[in-house]
Design a protein around this motif. Sequence first.
Motif, PDB file in Angstrom:
ATOM      1  N   VAL A  19     137.161  52.266 101.784  1.00  0.00           N
ATOM      2  CA  VAL A  19     136.272  51.171 102.166  1.00  0.00           C
ATOM      3  C   VAL A  19     136.724  50.769 103.566  1.00  0.00           C
ATOM      4  CG1 VAL A  19     135.372  48.901 101.569  1.00  0.00           C
ATOM      5  CG2 VAL A  19     136.115  50.443  99.746  1.00  0.00           C
ATOM      6  N   LEU A  20     136.070  51.359 104.571  1.00  0.00           N
ATOM      7  CA  LEU A  20     136.572  51.246 105.937  1.00  0.00           C
ATOM      8  C   LEU A  20     135.672  50.506 106.906  1.00  0.00           C
ATOM      9  CD1 LEU A  20     137.996  54.829 106.406  1.00  0.00           C
ATOM     10  CD2 LEU A  20     139.255  52.734 105.950  1.00  0.00           C
ATOM     11  N   ASP A  21     134.380  50.476 106.634  1.00  0.00           N
ATOM     12  CA  ASP A  21     133.497  49.895 107.643  1.00  0.00           C
ATOM     13  C   ASP A  21     132.467  48.969 107.001  1.00  0.00           C
ATOM     14  OD1 ASP A  21     131.575  51.589 106.511  1.00  0.00           O
ATOM     15  OD2 ASP A  21     131.767  53.080 108.086  1.00  0.00           O
ATOM     16  N   ALA A  22     131.626  48.396 107.846  1.00  0.00           N
ATOM     17  CA  ALA A  22     130.632  47.425 107.380  1.00  0.00           C
ATOM     18  C   ALA A  22     129.649  48.030 106.390  1.00  0.00           C
ATOM     19  CB  ALA A  22     129.890  46.833 108.577  1.00  0.00           C
ATOM     20  N   ALA A  23     129.281  49.288 106.578  1.00  0.00           N
ATOM     21  CA  ALA A  23     128.334  49.930 105.658  1.00  0.00           C
ATOM     22  C   ALA A  23     128.939  50.084 104.274  1.00  0.00           C
ATOM     23  CB  ALA A  23     127.907  51.288 106.210  1.00  0.00           C
ATOM     24  N   ASP A  24     130.203  50.505 104.212  1.00  0.00           N
ATOM     25  CA  ASP A  24     130.883  50.614 102.914  1.00  0.00           C
ATOM     26  C   ASP A  24     130.950  49.254 102.241  1.00  0.00           C
ATOM     27  OD1 ASP A  24     131.415  53.346 103.158  1.00  0.00           O
ATOM     28  OD2 ASP A  24     133.397  53.013 104.029  1.00  0.00           O
ATOM     29  N   LEU A  25     131.354  48.249 103.003  1.00  0.00           N
ATOM     30  CA  LEU A  25     131.486  46.906 102.448  1.00  0.00           C
ATOM     31  C   LEU A  25     130.138  46.380 101.983  1.00  0.00           C
ATOM     32  CD1 LEU A  25     133.237  44.497 101.760  1.00  0.00           C
ATOM     33  CD2 LEU A  25     132.968  43.706 104.123  1.00  0.00           C
ATOM     34  N   ALA A  26     129.085  46.613 102.738  1.00  0.00           N
ATOM     35  CA  ALA A  26     127.747  46.149 102.350  1.00  0.00           C
ATOM     36  C   ALA A  26     127.313  46.773 101.027  1.00  0.00           C
ATOM     37  CB  ALA A  26     126.740  46.463 103.446  1.00  0.00           C
ATOM     38  N   ASP A  27     127.581  48.057 100.849  1.00  0.00           N
ATOM     39  CA  ASP A  27     127.240  48.725  99.592  1.00  0.00           C
ATOM     40  C   ASP A  27     128.014  48.132  98.426  1.00  0.00           C
ATOM     41  OD1 ASP A  27     125.487  50.404 100.900  1.00  0.00           O
ATOM     42  OD2 ASP A  27     126.884  52.111 100.953  1.00  0.00           O
ATOM     43  N   VAL A  28     129.293  47.886  98.636  1.00  0.00           N
ATOM     44  CA  VAL A  28     130.127  47.308  97.581  1.00  0.00           C
ATOM     45  C   VAL A  28     129.645  45.902  97.235  1.00  0.00           C
ATOM     46  CG1 VAL A  28     132.451  46.481  97.041  1.00  0.00           C
ATOM     47  CG2 VAL A  28     132.144  48.712  98.115  1.00  0.00           C
ATOM     48  N   VAL A  29     129.378  45.091  98.248  1.00  0.00           N
ATOM     49  CA  VAL A  29     128.931  43.714  98.025  1.00  0.00           C
ATOM     50  C   VAL A  29     127.608  43.686  97.274  1.00  0.00           C
ATOM     51  CG1 VAL A  29     128.116  41.615  99.187  1.00  0.00           C
ATOM     52  CG2 VAL A  29     130.210  42.747  99.960  1.00  0.00           C
ATOM     53  N   GLU A  30     126.668  44.517  97.675  1.00  0.00           N
ATOM     54  CA  GLU A  30     125.365  44.557  97.009  1.00  0.00           C
ATOM     55  C   GLU A  30     125.518  44.919  95.530  1.00  0.00           C
ATOM     56  OE1 GLU A  30     121.344  47.252  97.015  1.00  0.00           O
ATOM     57  OE2 GLU A  30     122.406  46.998  98.914  1.00  0.00           O
ATOM     58  N   THR A  31     126.294  45.938  95.253  1.00  0.00           N
ATOM     59  CA  THR A  31     126.510  46.350  93.863  1.00  0.00           C
ATOM     60  C   THR A  31     127.247  45.274  93.096  1.00  0.00           C
ATOM     61  OG1 THR A  31     126.601  48.647  94.570  1.00  0.00           O
ATOM     62  CG2 THR A  31     127.464  48.148  92.375  1.00  0.00           C
ATOM     63  N   LEU A  32     128.247  44.687  93.717  1.00  0.00           N
ATOM     64  CA  LEU A  32     129.020  43.624  93.073  1.00  0.00           C
ATOM     65  C   LEU A  32     128.135  42.451  92.684  1.00  0.00           C
ATOM     66  CD1 LEU A  32     131.716  42.265  92.324  1.00  0.00           C
ATOM     67  CD2 LEU A  32     131.915  41.577  94.720  1.00  0.00           C
ATOM     68  N   VAL A  50     140.881  53.686  95.149  1.00  0.00           N
ATOM     69  CA  VAL A  50     140.552  53.460  96.561  1.00  0.00           C
ATOM     70  C   VAL A  50     141.714  53.974  97.407  1.00  0.00           C
ATOM     71  CG1 VAL A  50     140.127  51.700  98.324  1.00  0.00           C
ATOM     72  CG2 VAL A  50     139.038  51.517  96.085  1.00  0.00           C
ATOM     73  N   THR A  51     141.402  54.770  98.396  1.00  0.00           N
ATOM     74  CA  THR A  51     142.436  55.377  99.229  1.00  0.00           C
ATOM     75  C   THR A  51     142.776  54.537 100.449  1.00  0.00           C
ATOM     76  OG1 THR A  51     140.742  56.680 100.367  1.00  0.00           O
ATOM     77  CG2 THR A  51     141.882  57.717  98.496  1.00  0.00           C
ATOM     78  N   GLU A  52     141.807  53.813 100.977  1.00  0.00           N
ATOM     79  CA  GLU A  52     142.019  52.942 102.139  1.00  0.00           C
ATOM     80  C   GLU A  52     141.122  51.727 102.001  1.00  0.00           C
ATOM     81  OE1 GLU A  52     142.296  54.881 106.089  1.00  0.00           O
ATOM     82  OE2 GLU A  52     141.702  56.677 104.977  1.00  0.00           O
ATOM     83  N   LEU A  53     141.621  50.579 102.469  1.00  0.00           N
ATOM     84  CA  LEU A  53     140.849  49.339 102.381  1.00  0.00           C
ATOM     85  C   LEU A  53     141.001  48.598 103.703  1.00  0.00           C
ATOM     86  CD1 LEU A  53     139.184  47.558 100.410  1.00  0.00           C
ATOM     87  CD2 LEU A  53     141.327  46.439  99.806  1.00  0.00           C
ATOM     88  N   ALA A  54     139.913  48.506 104.445  1.00  0.00           N
ATOM     89  CA  ALA A  54     139.933  47.810 105.730  1.00  0.00           C
ATOM     90  C   ALA A  54     140.133  46.315 105.513  1.00  0.00           C
ATOM     91  CB  ALA A  54     138.637  48.069 106.482  1.00  0.00           C
ATOM     92  N   ALA A  55     140.709  45.662 106.499  1.00  0.00           N
ATOM     93  CA  ALA A  55     141.006  44.230 106.397  1.00  0.00           C
ATOM     94  C   ALA A  55     139.776  43.385 106.057  1.00  0.00           C
ATOM     95  CB  ALA A  55     141.661  43.746 107.686  1.00  0.00           C
ATOM     96  N   PRO A  56     138.596  43.620 106.669  1.00  0.00           N
ATOM     97  CA  PRO A  56     137.427  42.804 106.305  1.00  0.00           C
ATOM     98  C   PRO A  56     137.040  42.965 104.826  1.00  0.00           C
ATOM     99  CG  PRO A  56     137.015  43.913 108.387  1.00  0.00           C
ATOM    100  CD  PRO A  56     138.281  44.489 107.810  1.00  0.00           C
ATOM    101  N   ALA A  57     137.168  44.166 104.316  1.00  0.00           N
ATOM    102  CA  ALA A  57     136.847  44.400 102.911  1.00  0.00           C
ATOM    103  C   ALA A  57     137.857  43.698 102.010  1.00  0.00           C
ATOM    104  CB  ALA A  57     136.819  45.897 102.615  1.00  0.00           C
ATOM    105  N   ALA A  58     139.119  43.761 102.371  1.00  0.00           N
ATOM    106  CA  ALA A  58     140.155  43.083 101.588  1.00  0.00           C
ATOM    107  C   ALA A  58     139.906  41.575 101.587  1.00  0.00           C
ATOM    108  CB  ALA A  58     141.535  43.398 102.159  1.00  0.00           C
ATOM    109  N   ARG A  59     139.587  41.013 102.751  1.00  0.00           N
ATOM    110  CA  ARG A  59     139.316  39.569 102.824  1.00  0.00           C
ATOM    111  C   ARG A  59     138.119  39.199 101.952  1.00  0.00           C
ATOM    112  NH1 ARG A  59     140.668  40.458 108.259  1.00  0.00           N
ATOM    113  NH2 ARG A  59     138.482  40.552 108.855  1.00  0.00           N
ATOM    114  N   HIS A  60     137.094  40.032 101.973  1.00  0.00           N
ATOM    115  CA  HIS A  60     135.906  39.737 101.170  1.00  0.00           C
ATOM    116  C   HIS A  60     136.245  39.768  99.677  1.00  0.00           C
ATOM    117  CE1 HIS A  60     131.723  39.249 100.215  1.00  0.00           C
ATOM    118  NE2 HIS A  60     131.897  40.175  99.284  1.00  0.00           N
ATOM    119  N   LEU A  61     136.988  40.752  99.237  1.00  0.00           N
ATOM    120  CA  LEU A  61     137.341  40.844  97.817  1.00  0.00           C
ATOM    121  C   LEU A  61     138.203  39.659  97.376  1.00  0.00           C
ATOM    122  CD1 LEU A  61     138.005  44.662  97.586  1.00  0.00           C
ATOM    123  CD2 LEU A  61     136.112  43.400  96.530  1.00  0.00           C
TER     124      LEU A  61
END
Length: 96
Positions: A19-32, A50-61
């Motif tokens: 989960v590295l970029d805005a597109a990945d995060l957007a998909d996760v958020v929508e499904t969530l 999950v193999t990698e988690l970008a800081a914005p995704a971690a903050r969102h979770l």
Amino acid sequence: MAHVRCETESRRLRLSGAVLDAADLADVVETLERFAESCHGQLVIDLTAVTELAAPAARHLVEVRRSAAAEGRRVTLLRRHGTPVDDALHAAASSG
């Protein structure tokens, strides 16, 4: 790229990949958001694959977990301890 699988019976949202970029995060958020409605106040977000988690995704979770707790719901972030994903979640929790 992240992959998301919903497991309705166990109220688990299983993520894998990176989960590295805005597109990945957007998909996760929508499904969530769609999946959380059917979980009756309890949800497990499984990050063990999950193999990698970008800081914005971690903050969102972390924020999802905090918001749920404030509303009387429970969100558990399941991850492997001592991994980069665990480190990213700890950093996000500490900064907010």
